[in-house]
Design a protein around this motif. Sequence first.
Motif, PDB file in Angstrom:
ATOM      1  N   ASN A   1       0.836  -1.206   0.000  1.00 32.91           N
ATOM      2  CA  ASN A   1       0.000   0.000   0.000  1.00 32.91           C
ATOM      3  C   ASN A   1       0.868   1.252   0.000  1.00 32.91           C
ATOM      4  O   ASN A   1       1.723   1.416   0.872  1.00 32.91           O
ATOM      5  N   GLY A   2       0.653   2.127  -0.959  1.00 38.30           N
ATOM      6  CA  GLY A   2       1.431   3.366  -1.031  1.00 38.30           C
ATOM      7  C   GLY A   2       1.061   4.400   0.004  1.00 38.30           C
ATOM      8  O   GLY A   2       1.809   5.360   0.228  1.00 38.30           O
ATOM      9  N   ASP A   3      -0.098   4.246   0.636  1.00 38.71           N
ATOM     10  CA  ASP A   3      -0.517   5.132   1.717  1.00 38.71           C
ATOM     11  C   ASP A   3      -0.174   4.504   3.066  1.00 38.71           C
ATOM     12  O   ASP A   3       0.067   3.294   3.153  1.00 38.71           O
ATOM     13  N   ALA A   4      -0.212   5.333   4.097  1.00 38.75           N
ATOM     14  CA  ALA A   4      -0.197   4.778   5.452  1.00 38.75           C
ATOM     15  C   ALA A   4      -1.481   3.969   5.651  1.00 38.75           C
ATOM     16  O   ALA A   4      -2.507   4.249   5.019  1.00 38.75           O
ATOM     17  N   TYR A   5      -1.442   2.978   6.506  1.00 40.58           N
ATOM     18  CA  TYR A   5      -2.616   2.133   6.735  1.00 40.58           C
ATOM     19  C   TYR A   5      -3.596   2.836   7.672  1.00 40.58           C
ATOM     20  O   TYR A   5      -3.310   3.033   8.860  1.00 40.58           O
ATOM     21  N   VAL A   6      -4.750   3.200   7.121  1.00 40.03           N
ATOM     22  CA  VAL A   6      -5.829   3.787   7.903  1.00 40.03           C
ATOM     23  C   VAL A   6      -7.031   2.863   7.771  1.00 40.03           C
ATOM     24  O   VAL A   6      -7.514   2.615   6.664  1.00 40.03           O
ATOM     25  N   ASP A   7      -7.505   2.355   8.869  1.00 45.94           N
ATOM     26  CA  ASP A   7      -8.574   1.356   8.845  1.00 45.94           C
ATOM     27  C   ASP A   7      -9.939   2.038   8.851  1.00 45.94           C
ATOM     28  O   ASP A   7     -10.662   2.034   9.842  1.00 45.94           O
ATOM     29  N   HIS A   8     -10.251   2.616   7.723  1.00 47.53           N
ATOM     30  CA  HIS A   8     -11.472   3.406   7.570  1.00 47.53           C
ATOM     31  C   HIS A   8     -12.019   3.150   6.176  1.00 47.53           C
ATOM     32  O   HIS A   8     -11.241   2.980   5.228  1.00 47.53           O
ATOM     33  N   PRO A   9     -13.343   3.102   5.993  1.00 43.70           N
ATOM     34  CA  PRO A   9     -13.898   2.790   4.669  1.00 43.70           C
ATOM     35  C   PRO A   9     -13.630   3.841   3.603  1.00 43.70           C
ATOM     36  O   PRO A   9     -13.945   3.613   2.432  1.00 43.70           O
TER      37      PRO A   9
ATOM     38  N   ARG B   1      -6.587 -14.652   4.729  1.00 40.95           N
ATOM     39  CA  ARG B   1      -5.635 -14.020   5.641  1.00 40.95           C
ATOM     40  C   ARG B   1      -4.880 -12.935   4.873  1.00 40.95           C
ATOM     41  O   ARG B   1      -4.168 -13.237   3.915  1.00 40.95           O
ATOM     42  N   VAL B   2      -5.045 -11.698   5.314  1.00 42.80           N
ATOM     43  CA  VAL B   2      -4.484 -10.547   4.591  1.00 42.80           C
ATOM     44  C   VAL B   2      -3.567  -9.756   5.515  1.00 42.80           C
ATOM     45  O   VAL B   2      -3.911  -9.488   6.674  1.00 42.80           O
ATOM     46  N   GLY B   3      -2.407  -9.380   5.001  1.00 48.40           N
ATOM     47  CA  GLY B   3      -1.496  -8.517   5.732  1.00 48.40           C
ATOM     48  C   GLY B   3      -1.125  -7.325   4.878  1.00 48.40           C
ATOM     49  O   GLY B   3      -1.027  -7.431   3.647  1.00 48.40           O
ATOM     50  N   ILE B   4      -0.914  -6.184   5.519  1.00 52.59           N
ATOM     51  CA  ILE B   4      -0.615  -4.950   4.792  1.00 52.59           C
ATOM     52  C   ILE B   4       0.814  -4.497   5.076  1.00 52.59           C
ATOM     53  O   ILE B   4       1.237  -4.421   6.241  1.00 52.59           O
ATOM     54  N   ILE B   5       1.545  -4.198   4.005  1.00 55.20           N
ATOM     55  CA  ILE B   5       2.847  -3.531   4.121  1.00 55.20           C
ATOM     56  C   ILE B   5       2.666  -2.138   3.542  1.00 55.20           C
ATOM     57  O   ILE B   5       2.495  -1.977   2.333  1.00 55.20           O
ATOM     58  N   SER B   6       2.670  -1.157   4.398  1.00 60.49           N
ATOM     59  CA  SER B   6       2.427   0.216   3.958  1.00 60.49           C
ATOM     60  C   SER B   6       3.732   0.974   3.748  1.00 60.49           C
ATOM     61  O   SER B   6       4.640   0.914   4.580  1.00 60.49           O
ATOM     62  N   GLN B   7       3.811   1.642   2.622  1.00 58.74           N
ATOM     63  CA  GLN B   7       4.929   2.521   2.273  1.00 58.74           C
ATOM     64  C   GLN B   7       6.294   1.869   2.527  1.00 58.74           C
ATOM     65  O   GLN B   7       7.147   2.414   3.228  1.00 58.74           O
ATOM     66  N   PRO B   8       6.520   0.697   1.933  1.00 57.68           N
ATOM     67  CA  PRO B   8       7.823   0.038   2.139  1.00 57.68           C
ATOM     68  C   PRO B   8       8.954   0.828   1.482  1.00 57.68           C
ATOM     69  O   PRO B   8       8.739   1.526   0.489  1.00 57.68           O
ATOM     70  N   ASP B   9      10.143   0.711   2.018  1.00 55.78           N
ATOM     71  CA  ASP B   9      11.330   1.279   1.379  1.00 55.78           C
ATOM     72  C   ASP B   9      11.546   0.514   0.074  1.00 55.78           C
ATOM     73  O   ASP B   9      11.823  -0.687   0.072  1.00 55.78           O
ATOM     74  N   TRP B  10      11.435   1.234  -1.033  1.00 55.87           N
ATOM     75  CA  TRP B  10      11.446   0.584  -2.345  1.00 55.87           C
ATOM     76  C   TRP B  10      12.849   0.409  -2.934  1.00 55.87           C
ATOM     77  O   TRP B  10      12.990  -0.069  -4.063  1.00 55.87           O
TER      78      TRP B  10
ATOM     79  N   SER C   1       0.378  10.222   4.343  1.00 56.95           N
ATOM     80  CA  SER C   1       1.550   9.658   5.004  1.00 56.95           C
ATOM     81  C   SER C   1       1.578  10.066   6.473  1.00 56.95           C
ATOM     82  O   SER C   1       1.016  11.109   6.845  1.00 56.95           O
ATOM     83  N   PRO C   2       2.218   9.290   7.321  1.00 55.19           N
ATOM     84  CA  PRO C   2       2.291   9.629   8.749  1.00 55.19           C
ATOM     85  C   PRO C   2       2.879  11.021   8.953  1.00 55.19           C
ATOM     86  O   PRO C   2       3.929  11.357   8.391  1.00 55.19           O
ATOM     87  N   GLY C   3       2.180  11.829   9.756  1.00 55.27           N
ATOM     88  CA  GLY C   3       2.648  13.180  10.034  1.00 55.27           C
ATOM     89  C   GLY C   3       2.598  14.112   8.841  1.00 55.27           C
ATOM     90  O   GLY C   3       3.074  15.243   8.919  1.00 55.27           O
ATOM     91  N   GLY C   4       2.014  13.660   7.731  1.00 51.14           N
ATOM     92  CA  GLY C   4       1.945  14.493   6.535  1.00 51.14           C
ATOM     93  C   GLY C   4       3.282  14.684   5.841  1.00 51.14           C
ATOM     94  O   GLY C   4       3.444  15.594   5.017  1.00 51.14           O
ATOM     95  N   ILE C   5       4.244  13.818   6.137  1.00 57.17           N
ATOM     96  CA  ILE C   5       5.596  13.963   5.586  1.00 57.17           C
ATOM     97  C   ILE C   5       5.633  13.439   4.156  1.00 57.17           C
ATOM     98  O   ILE C   5       5.203  12.316   3.874  1.00 57.17           O
TER      99      ILE C   5
ATOM    100  N   GLY D   1       7.456  12.242   0.477  1.00 61.33           N
ATOM    101  CA  GLY D   1       8.602  11.427   0.096  1.00 61.33           C
ATOM    102  C   GLY D   1       8.575  10.001   0.582  1.00 61.33           C
ATOM    103  O   GLY D   1       9.582   9.290   0.502  1.00 61.33           O
ATOM    104  N   LYS D   2       7.418   9.543   1.087  1.00 54.53           N
ATOM    105  CA  LYS D   2       7.337   8.186   1.631  1.00 54.53           C
ATOM    106  C   LYS D   2       7.025   7.127   0.575  1.00 54.53           C
ATOM    107  O   LYS D   2       6.933   5.938   0.897  1.00 54.53           O
ATOM    108  N   ARG D   3       6.807   7.570  -0.671  1.00 58.46           N
ATOM    109  CA  ARG D   3       6.524   6.604  -1.732  1.00 58.46           C
ATOM    110  C   ARG D   3       7.274   7.039  -2.987  1.00 58.46           C
ATOM    111  O   ARG D   3       7.578   8.227  -3.161  1.00 58.46           O
TER     112      ARG D   3
END
Length: 635
Positions: free
Chosen positions: A27-35, A52-61, A104-108, A110-112
Motif C-alpha cells: 500500500n502506497g498510503d499509510a494504513y488507515v482502517d477506515h472505509p 488471511r491478509v497482511g498490509i505492508i504500507s509505504q515500504p522502502d522501495w 503519510s504519517p505526520g503528513g511527511i 517522500g514516503k513513496r
Amino acid sequence: MNEKFLVTSRADMERRGWDQLDFVYINGDAYVDHPGFAAAVIGRVLESRGYRVGIISQPDWHSAEPFKALGRPRLGALITAGNLDSMLNEKTAAKKFRSTDNYSPGGIAGKRPERATIVYANRMREAYKDVPIIIGGIEASLRRFAHYDYWSDKVRHSILLDSKADILSYGMGEHSVVEIADALAEGKNVAEMYHIRGICYVTSRPPISEKTVLCPSYEEVKADKKAFARAFKIQYEEQDPFYGRTIIQPSENRYVVQTPPALPLTTEEMDAVYELPFTRRWHPDYDDCGGVPALHEVQFSLTSHRGCFGHCHFCAITSHQGPIVQNRSHESLIREAVHMTHLPGFKGYIHDVGGPTANFRHPACKKQLTAGVCKDRHCIGSEICPNLDTSHDDYLKLLQEIRHIPHVKKVFVRSGLRYDYLLADHNKKFVEELCRYHVSGQLKVAPEHVVKHVTDLMGKADVHAFLTFKKWFDEANRKLGKKQYLVPYFMSSHPGCTLADAITLAEFLRDMHMQPEQVQDFIPTPGSLSTAMYYTGMNPLTGEKVYVARRPEEKQMQRALMQYKNPANYDIVYKALCIAGRRDLIGYGSHCLIPPRRPGKARMEKTAGRAGNRRPGNPGRKGRTLQDRQRHGFR
C-alpha cells in the motif's frame, strides 16, 4: 489493540497463530482502517471471505527486502499506489514537488516513489518471482491502456506492461478481487481468470469475437494524436457494465485486454462493505508522529453512495467508480452514524453525508439499472437529459433521519453539490433546509468557469445556473436570518480556455466581489476526457479542435488573473493584460483590475509585446528562470 486491525507485522501473525498469509497487500498510503481508504476496504472484504491478509504500507522501495517483511503469500500479492495517483500526490500542475503528503504519517512527503505501482510490482516480483501480482487502485485503473503522461510529457505503455503484473483490477474492485482470490484458492492459473469482469490482462492470443472491439495500438497512439483520440473514444464509450465490450489494444506484439466493467454493487452489497469491522482510525504505529492527516476530513463522515453521472470531463471518478450511482440503505447509514457517536473524539458533528457528488443519491434514471447509461448523451452538464430523475426527496429524508439521532448536534454537507441538478428539481425547499441545518457559514460549490464554451468542454453547467443557485441560496439565508456564503471553485488553463477567457473570468470575479482563496490549475491526469483534449488538441468525442494553454507562463497568467488582487501577482497580471490588449483594465476606475505601474518598475509595456515572439530555445533570462522554477522548484 493491534488485533482489531489487519495484520501489519510478523508479531501480529504470531498472535493470531498464522504461519503464512494468503495475500500480502502493498500500500502506497499509510494504513488507515477506515472505509474511505481503499486498502482497508479491499483488505476487509477479503478478510470477510476467510482470507488471511497482511498490509505492508509505504515500504522502502530501494531493495526487495522490505517486501518480504510478512513472508511469501500463499495466493498472491495485491499492489496499490494509494488513494491518489502517486505522481499527482507528489507534484503540482507546475510540476513542483509538494511539501506535504496527507496520506503519510505526520503528513511527511517522500514516503513513496514516483509511479509507485510500477516500482512496488517490480520489487515484489524480485522478492517472489512466481507469486501472482494483482495491481489496482486509481493509479492502475486510469493507466490501464496506453495513456498520455503529463509529468514525462509522452505517451506511455499500459501500466500492466511496465509493472509486469499478472492482472489489473480496475474500478472499485470488490467484485473482481474476490473472484480473483477464489480462483487462486481453487488452484487456477492466471489464464483461467480471463473471464472475470473488471480486469485487464496481457496476452499474445487476444479473444477476437463479435463481443470485442479493437482500438488503435500503442505504436499508433504514440505516433498519431488522431489515433490517440480514436482509441480514447472507444475506451470512453465501452465503460458501461451492461453493454460495454471487451477492448483489445495491441502493444509491441502483445495485447492488453480489458474485460467489461464489473456490475454495480447492490444496496445490500454496499451495506455489507461499509459495515465491515473498521476501527475508523489510523494504525497505532503512527500515533507518535501525529497520525495521518487525510483521516481528519473523513473520520466522522458517512459515504451514502458511490458513482457519479455528473460527467465532469476533468474528473476521474466516472472512469473509476462508474457513472451508475450505487447507494446504501438508510438503515445501514443510521447504524453507522449511531456507532460513530460512541467513538473517541466524536463531538456531535457529522462532517459529511455524501459521495463523489452529495446530492446524487440514486441512478440518473431507472433505465441505467438494466440497460446502462446512454452512449450518445450525458445526463447533466451543458444540457440536462429530459429523462433525468431529479428528485431530492430520498436525500432530504436521509439527512433528516441522521440529524435526529441522539448525540448528533449537526450534520454537514461538504462533498460536492451539483446545483444544476438541484435547479432541475425546482427544489427551493431543499435549499432552505440545507441552509437551515447543513451549512456552517460556507458552502463549497464548483462552477469552474464562466465562459460557456469552456464550461461546455468541462461538462459543466453555464454561469447562469450558478447565478440562479446563488440567488436561491442568498434568499434562503435572508429568510432564515443567517449570514452564510458560497465558496466557488474555479479552474484555470482547462482545454478551451484562452487568455481572453481567463480575463473574462477575472472580470466576473471583480463584478461579484469575489477573490478565490484557492485556485485549481488544470492537471492532465491519465484517463480523463480533458486530458485527452489537452494532449491531442481536439475533443475525441466530436473531433472539434480545442485550444490548449501549454506554455508555463500562460498557465501562470491564467491562474494569477483569478487572484489579481494579490500583490504578488501584480507583475504577471499586468503582463497578461498587456499581451491580451486589455490595458483598459489597468487604472483606477471601478472596472479596472489593477492600478497603473508605479514609476521605476520594470519595462513591462516595452517587453510585453515581444514576450510571445521569443524563440523556444532562447526564452530570455527572466523567462528561463521562471521555467526552471516551475520544473524544479519546491513549494
